[in-house]
Scaffold this motif. Structure first.
Motif, PDB file in Angstrom:
ATOM      1  N   LYS A 123       0.861  -1.182   0.000  1.00  0.00           N
ATOM      2  CA  LYS A 123       0.000   0.000   0.000  1.00  0.00           C
ATOM      3  C   LYS A 123       0.894   1.227   0.000  1.00  0.00           C
ATOM      4  O   LYS A 123       1.936   1.253   0.668  1.00  0.00           O
ATOM      5  N   GLU A 124       0.498   2.231  -0.754  1.00  0.00           N
ATOM      6  CA  GLU A 124       1.267   3.472  -0.765  1.00  0.00           C
ATOM      7  C   GLU A 124       1.211   4.110   0.614  1.00  0.00           C
ATOM      8  O   GLU A 124       0.135   4.197   1.219  1.00  0.00           O
ATOM      9  N   LYS A 125       2.355   4.554   1.107  1.00  0.00           N
ATOM     10  CA  LYS A 125       2.419   5.118   2.457  1.00  0.00           C
ATOM     11  C   LYS A 125       1.588   6.378   2.608  1.00  0.00           C
ATOM     12  O   LYS A 125       1.025   6.623   3.667  1.00  0.00           O
ATOM     13  N   ASP A 126       1.484   7.160   1.530  1.00  0.00           N
ATOM     14  CA  ASP A 126       0.714   8.403   1.648  1.00  0.00           C
ATOM     15  C   ASP A 126      -0.796   8.160   1.675  1.00  0.00           C
ATOM     16  O   ASP A 126      -1.576   9.087   1.859  1.00  0.00           O
ATOM     17  N   LYS A 127      -1.219   6.893   1.525  1.00  0.00           N
ATOM     18  CA  LYS A 127      -2.645   6.560   1.621  1.00  0.00           C
ATOM     19  C   LYS A 127      -3.011   6.009   2.991  1.00  0.00           C
ATOM     20  O   LYS A 127      -4.089   5.474   3.176  1.00  0.00           O
ATOM     21  N   GLY A 128      -2.101   6.144   3.946  1.00  0.00           N
ATOM     22  CA  GLY A 128      -2.412   5.752   5.314  1.00  0.00           C
ATOM     23  C   GLY A 128      -1.671   4.510   5.763  1.00  0.00           C
ATOM     24  O   GLY A 128      -0.990   3.855   4.980  1.00  0.00           O
ATOM     25  N   PRO A 129      -1.800   4.193   7.053  1.00  0.00           N
ATOM     26  CA  PRO A 129      -1.101   3.028   7.604  1.00  0.00           C
ATOM     27  C   PRO A 129      -1.645   1.723   7.002  1.00  0.00           C
ATOM     28  O   PRO A 129      -2.780   1.682   6.523  1.00  0.00           O
ATOM     29  N   PHE A 130      -0.813   0.706   7.054  1.00  0.00           N
ATOM     30  CA  PHE A 130      -1.178  -0.575   6.455  1.00  0.00           C
ATOM     31  C   PHE A 130      -0.912  -1.715   7.430  1.00  0.00           C
ATOM     32  O   PHE A 130       0.217  -2.130   7.619  1.00  0.00           O
ATOM     33  N   GLU A 131      -1.965  -2.175   8.062  1.00  0.00           N
ATOM     34  CA  GLU A 131      -1.916  -3.344   8.944  1.00  0.00           C
ATOM     35  C   GLU A 131      -3.013  -4.297   8.497  1.00  0.00           C
ATOM     36  O   GLU A 131      -4.170  -3.884   8.375  1.00  0.00           O
ATOM     37  N   LEU A 132      -2.667  -5.531   8.256  1.00  0.00           N
ATOM     38  CA  LEU A 132      -3.670  -6.515   7.844  1.00  0.00           C
ATOM     39  C   LEU A 132      -4.497  -7.019   9.017  1.00  0.00           C
ATOM     40  O   LEU A 132      -5.687  -7.267   8.879  1.00  0.00           O
ATOM     41  N   PHE A 133      -3.847  -7.193  10.152  1.00  0.00           N
ATOM     42  CA  PHE A 133      -4.510  -7.805  11.300  1.00  0.00           C
ATOM     43  C   PHE A 133      -4.603  -6.776  12.416  1.00  0.00           C
ATOM     44  O   PHE A 133      -3.656  -6.552  13.155  1.00  0.00           O
ATOM     45  N   THR A 134      -5.766  -6.157  12.498  1.00  0.00           N
ATOM     46  CA  THR A 134      -5.934  -5.052  13.435  1.00  0.00           C
ATOM     47  C   THR A 134      -6.545  -5.477  14.758  1.00  0.00           C
ATOM     48  O   THR A 134      -6.651  -4.676  15.668  1.00  0.00           O
ATOM     49  N   ASP A 135      -6.948  -6.750  14.868  1.00  0.00           N
ATOM     50  CA  ASP A 135      -7.494  -7.238  16.135  1.00  0.00           C
ATOM     51  C   ASP A 135      -6.862  -8.600  16.437  1.00  0.00           C
ATOM     52  O   ASP A 135      -6.307  -9.255  15.560  1.00  0.00           O
ATOM     53  N   LEU A 136      -6.966  -9.009  17.691  1.00  0.00           N
ATOM     54  CA  LEU A 136      -6.328 -10.250  18.118  1.00  0.00           C
ATOM     55  C   LEU A 136      -6.913 -11.474  17.423  1.00  0.00           C
ATOM     56  O   LEU A 136      -6.188 -12.417  17.101  1.00  0.00           O
ATOM     57  N   ASN A 137      -8.202 -11.473  17.184  1.00  0.00           N
ATOM     58  CA  ASN A 137      -8.838 -12.632  16.558  1.00  0.00           C
ATOM     59  C   ASN A 137      -8.304 -12.869  15.138  1.00  0.00           C
ATOM     60  O   ASN A 137      -8.025 -14.010  14.755  1.00  0.00           O
ATOM     61  N   SER A 138      -8.161 -11.808  14.347  1.00  0.00           N
ATOM     62  CA  SER A 138      -7.641 -11.977  12.984  1.00  0.00           C
ATOM     63  C   SER A 138      -6.162 -12.388  13.011  1.00  0.00           C
ATOM     64  O   SER A 138      -5.722 -13.181  12.177  1.00  0.00           O
ATOM     65  N   LYS A 139      -5.401 -11.867  13.972  1.00  0.00           N
ATOM     66  CA  LYS A 139      -3.999 -12.301  14.120  1.00  0.00           C
ATOM     67  C   LYS A 139      -3.926 -13.776  14.466  1.00  0.00           C
ATOM     68  O   LYS A 139      -3.111 -14.517  13.909  1.00  0.00           O
ATOM     69  N   LEU A 140      -4.766 -14.196  15.393  1.00  0.00           N
ATOM     70  CA  LEU A 140      -4.789 -15.592  15.807  1.00  0.00           C
ATOM     71  C   LEU A 140      -5.137 -16.497  14.630  1.00  0.00           C
ATOM     72  O   LEU A 140      -4.490 -17.531  14.419  1.00  0.00           O
ATOM     73  N   LYS A 141      -6.132 -16.125  13.853  1.00  0.00           N
ATOM     74  CA  LYS A 141      -6.523 -16.927  12.695  1.00  0.00           C
ATOM     75  C   LYS A 141      -5.366 -17.049  11.703  1.00  0.00           C
ATOM     76  O   LYS A 141      -5.135 -18.119  11.138  1.00  0.00           O
ATOM     77  N   HIS A 142      -4.661 -15.955  11.495  1.00  0.00           N
ATOM     78  CA  HIS A 142      -3.535 -16.004  10.557  1.00  0.00           C
ATOM     79  C   HIS A 142      -2.411 -16.885  11.097  1.00  0.00           C
ATOM     80  O   HIS A 142      -1.855 -17.707  10.364  1.00  0.00           O
ATOM     81  N   PHE A 143      -2.076 -16.740  12.362  1.00  0.00           N
ATOM     82  CA  PHE A 143      -1.032 -17.584  12.946  1.00  0.00           C
ATOM     83  C   PHE A 143      -1.422 -19.063  12.890  1.00  0.00           C
ATOM     84  O   PHE A 143      -0.570 -19.931  12.687  1.00  0.00           O
ATOM     85  N   LYS A 144      -2.708 -19.357  13.052  1.00  0.00           N
ATOM     86  CA  LYS A 144      -3.160 -20.748  12.937  1.00  0.00           C
ATOM     87  C   LYS A 144      -2.953 -21.268  11.518  1.00  0.00           C
ATOM     88  O   LYS A 144      -2.508 -22.398  11.329  1.00  0.00           O
ATOM     89  N   ARG A 145      -3.265 -20.434  10.520  1.00  0.00           N
ATOM     90  CA  ARG A 145      -3.037 -20.863   9.131  1.00  0.00           C
ATOM     91  C   ARG A 145      -1.559 -21.127   8.891  1.00  0.00           C
ATOM     92  O   ARG A 145      -1.195 -22.122   8.260  1.00  0.00           O
ATOM     93  N   VAL A 146      -0.704 -20.250   9.398  1.00  0.00           N
ATOM     94  CA  VAL A 146       0.739 -20.426   9.226  1.00  0.00           C
ATOM     95  C   VAL A 146       1.209 -21.679   9.949  1.00  0.00           C
ATOM     96  O   VAL A 146       1.973 -22.478   9.403  1.00  0.00           O
ATOM     97  N   PHE A 147       0.734 -21.883  11.172  1.00  0.00           N
ATOM     98  CA  PHE A 147       1.132 -23.070  11.945  1.00  0.00           C
ATOM     99  C   PHE A 147       0.733 -24.346  11.213  1.00  0.00           C
ATOM    100  O   PHE A 147       1.547 -25.266  11.057  1.00  0.00           O
ATOM    101  N   TYR A 148      -0.503 -24.416  10.742  1.00  0.00           N
ATOM    102  CA  TYR A 148      -0.953 -25.619  10.051  1.00  0.00           C
ATOM    103  C   TYR A 148      -0.244 -25.814   8.716  1.00  0.00           C
ATOM    104  O   TYR A 148      -0.040 -26.950   8.282  1.00  0.00           O
ATOM    105  N   PHE A 149       0.159 -24.724   8.080  1.00  0.00           N
ATOM    106  CA  PHE A 149       0.953 -24.820   6.856  1.00  0.00           C
ATOM    107  C   PHE A 149       2.274 -25.531   7.153  1.00  0.00           C
ATOM    108  O   PHE A 149       2.660 -26.469   6.450  1.00  0.00           O
TER     109      PHE A 149
END
Length: 177
Positions: free
Chosen positions: A89-115
């Protein structure tokens, strides 16, 4: 003008950090092809990069819808490899975080772990075959089998680290219920 870089990462967070460091030097990530990263040279600090492991392959309908949604929010899918997507994402269009809450972070880490969990038996099986061949073969097969064993160790270590991150997030979520 383009730059080609050869890198090998097991830890996607380190890979993401490296891509952003390259960006700060003016190397805009363009493409990924089996350990090779292709960059265009431009103005430094233009983009922020993120890497995500999707639930499905990028050709899947749900993944396409998700990537289209990201595109609508000014997030570009620069490259993909299997279920891994490289986003920016272009920096001048604002911050870029995919996982803004704990639940979405947890889901992503689970996908990575199972991978990594799913990858381990394949690597172990291949490693056993290389070791068996190396017992009867020459130095090259011994080197290859040694490298495979090291790869397995790195994957397992990263899997354990990911598992610990998942537990930490889960504990934090349980405390705040």
């Amino acid at each position: 003008m383009t730059k080609l870089a050869f890198r090998y990462f097991i830890d996607y967070e380190k890979e993401e950090k490296w891509l952003n460091e390259m960006e700060s030097k003016g190397y805009h990530f363009l493409r990924y092809c089996l350990l090779f990263y292709i960059f265009t040279i431009g103005e430094p600090n233009t983009y922020t990069y993120r890497i995500e492991l999707l639930e499905n392959m990028t050709s899947n309908h749900e993944s396409r819808n998700y990537l289209d949604f990201l595109a609508d929010t000014d997030i570009e899918n620069v490259a993909s490899w299997g279920r891994w997507v490289y986003l920016r994402k272009e920096k001048d269009k604002g911050p870029f975080e995919l996982f803004t809450d704990l639940n979405s972070k947890l889901k992503h880490f689970k996908r990575v772990f199972y991978f990594y969990f799913a990858l381990s038996p394949l690597l172990i099986g291949t490693s056993i075959n290389f070791i068996n061949m190396a017992l009867d073969g020459g130095a090259f097969l011994k080197i290859v089998s040694g490298l495979y064993v090291m790869l397995i160790i790195f994957v397992i270590i990263h899997g354990v680290k990911t598992y610990l991150k998942m537990n930490s997030i889960q504990k934090h979520m349980n405390l705040h219920e």
